[in-house]
Design an enzyme around this catalytic site. Structure first.
Site, PDB file in Angstrom:
ATOM      1  N   HIS A  88       0.847  -1.197   0.000  1.00  0.00           N
ATOM      2  CA  HIS A  88       0.000   0.000   0.000  1.00  0.00           C
ATOM      3  C   HIS A  88       0.884   1.249   0.000  1.00  0.00           C
ATOM      4  O   HIS A  88       1.930   1.270   0.648  1.00  0.00           O
ATOM      5  CB  HIS A  88      -0.933   0.003   1.217  1.00  0.00           C
ATOM      6  CG  HIS A  88      -1.994   1.059   1.084  1.00  0.00           C
ATOM      7  ND1 HIS A  88      -1.757   2.376   1.395  1.00  0.00           N
ATOM      8  CD2 HIS A  88      -3.272   0.990   0.634  1.00  0.00           C
ATOM      9  CE1 HIS A  88      -2.853   3.071   1.140  1.00  0.00           C
ATOM     10  NE2 HIS A  88      -3.788   2.260   0.681  1.00  0.00           N
ATOM     11  N   GLU A 157      -3.682   1.921  -7.307  1.00  0.00           N
ATOM     12  CA  GLU A 157      -4.129   3.072  -6.531  1.00  0.00           C
ATOM     13  C   GLU A 157      -3.180   4.243  -6.788  1.00  0.00           C
ATOM     14  O   GLU A 157      -2.090   4.309  -6.196  1.00  0.00           O
ATOM     15  CB  GLU A 157      -4.105   2.761  -5.027  1.00  0.00           C
ATOM     16  CG  GLU A 157      -5.005   1.624  -4.608  1.00  0.00           C
ATOM     17  CD  GLU A 157      -5.345   1.698  -3.122  1.00  0.00           C
ATOM     18  OE1 GLU A 157      -6.530   1.794  -2.809  1.00  0.00           O
ATOM     19  OE2 GLU A 157      -4.435   1.678  -2.290  1.00  0.00           O
TER      20      GLU A 157
HETATM   21  P1  13P Z   1      -9.527   6.473  -0.160  1.00  0.00           P
HETATM   22  O1  13P Z   1     -10.692   5.635  -0.619  1.00  0.00           O
HETATM   23  O2  13P Z   1      -9.759   7.125   1.165  1.00  0.00           O
HETATM   24  O3  13P Z   1      -9.065   7.405  -1.220  1.00  0.00           O
HETATM   25  O4  13P Z   1      -8.323   5.447   0.103  1.00  0.00           O
HETATM   26  C1  13P Z   1      -8.022   4.492  -0.854  1.00  0.00           C
HETATM   27  C2  13P Z   1      -7.070   3.530  -0.289  1.00  0.00           C
HETATM   28  O5  13P Z   1      -5.961   3.869   0.082  1.00  0.00           O
HETATM   29  C3  13P Z   1      -7.505   2.140  -0.159  1.00  0.00           C
HETATM   30  O6  13P Z   1      -6.445   1.299   0.132  1.00  0.00           O
END
Ligand code: 13P
Length: 235
Positions: A88, A157
């Site tokens: 992450h 992400e």
């Molecule tokens: P948000 O949905 O708060 O943008 O975070 C995404 C995230 O980091 C999920 O792992």
């Protein structure tokens, strides 16, 4: 589809229990048959029986030992946890985890047969260098990772979209997912400011197999609505 909630450093043990019960009840009442994963804060891990799967946001690549502040496989095994989030961006950028350490974690938990949700994504400064540089940066995040591992889920992400309310356009999400799917045929989730208001259109994209949700998932009701959308799409 796969719908995952990353609760990060939020909720207490008691609130997490209520959260899991509420989501579980919703899935059952509404016949949701999609794959639902929830990653609570580590101190809130517990045995969970039901349809949704509880995973850990982190663990050290060791059974046990002298790793102050970390947990290992022994602490996960107690609660039957067999799912882990690795890579992450908050662990890469805030905790300073290197690609080398992530690959170690990946291989350790892969050898134990864990389901691994492995995250990749670029910061804004890299995105601004153009598409080629951005893809080079993301490609480096695949180093040391077995992209053909059968229990692998990848989450794209973009760092600049996490917790900011900003997202790439739907076209951008679909096209980068298409490129990432060449690297691995594992299911590919999108994460970064997914909310009830955009979840359905993101999940409907051809190259999106699910979502990884942070802040919006803190409200069980919102997360349940997203699970319902996934059920309606049933891809
Ligand atoms: P948000 O949905 O708060 O943008 O975070 C995404 C995230 O980091 C999920 O792992």
């Amino acid at each position: 589809m796969i719908i995952a909630a990353n609760l990060k450093t939020n909720l207490t043990r008691e609130k997490t229990l209520h959260y899991l019960q509420e989501v579980e009840h919703f899935l059952e009442q509404n016949g949701v048959s999609q794959e639902v994963l929830v990653f609570p804060a580590i101190s809130n891990l517990n045995s969970h029986k039901g349809q949704l799967v509880v995973g850990t946001q982190n663990a050290y690549p060791a059974i046990n030992g002298a790793f102050t502040g970390e947990i290992g496989y022994e602490q996960l095994e107690e609660f039957g946890i067999k799912t882990i989030l690795i890579g992450h961006s908050e662990r890469r950028h805030i905790l300073g985890e290197t690609q080398e350490l992530l690959a170690l974690k990946f291989n350790f938990y892969k050898n134990l047969g864990f389901k691994i949700v492995y995250c990749v994504g670029e910061p804004l400064s890299v995105r601004e260098l153009g598409h080629e540089k951005m893809m080079e940066y993301i490609s480096a995040q695949y180093e040391g990772i077995d992209t053909s591992y059968e229990n692998l889920i990848i989450a794209y992400e973009p760092v600049w979209a996490i917790g900011t309310g900003l997202t790439p356009t739907l076209e951008e999400i679909d096209s980068i997912h298409k490129e990432l799917k060449v690297k691995s045929s594992a299911p590919l989730l999108y994460g970064g400011s997914v909310k009830v208001t955009n979840a359905k259109e993101v999940m409907a994209l051809e190259n999106v197999d699910g979502i990884l949700v942070g802040s919006a998932a803190l409200y069980a009701e919102h997360f349940c609505t997203m699970c319902m959308y996934a059920q309606e799409l049933d891809k």
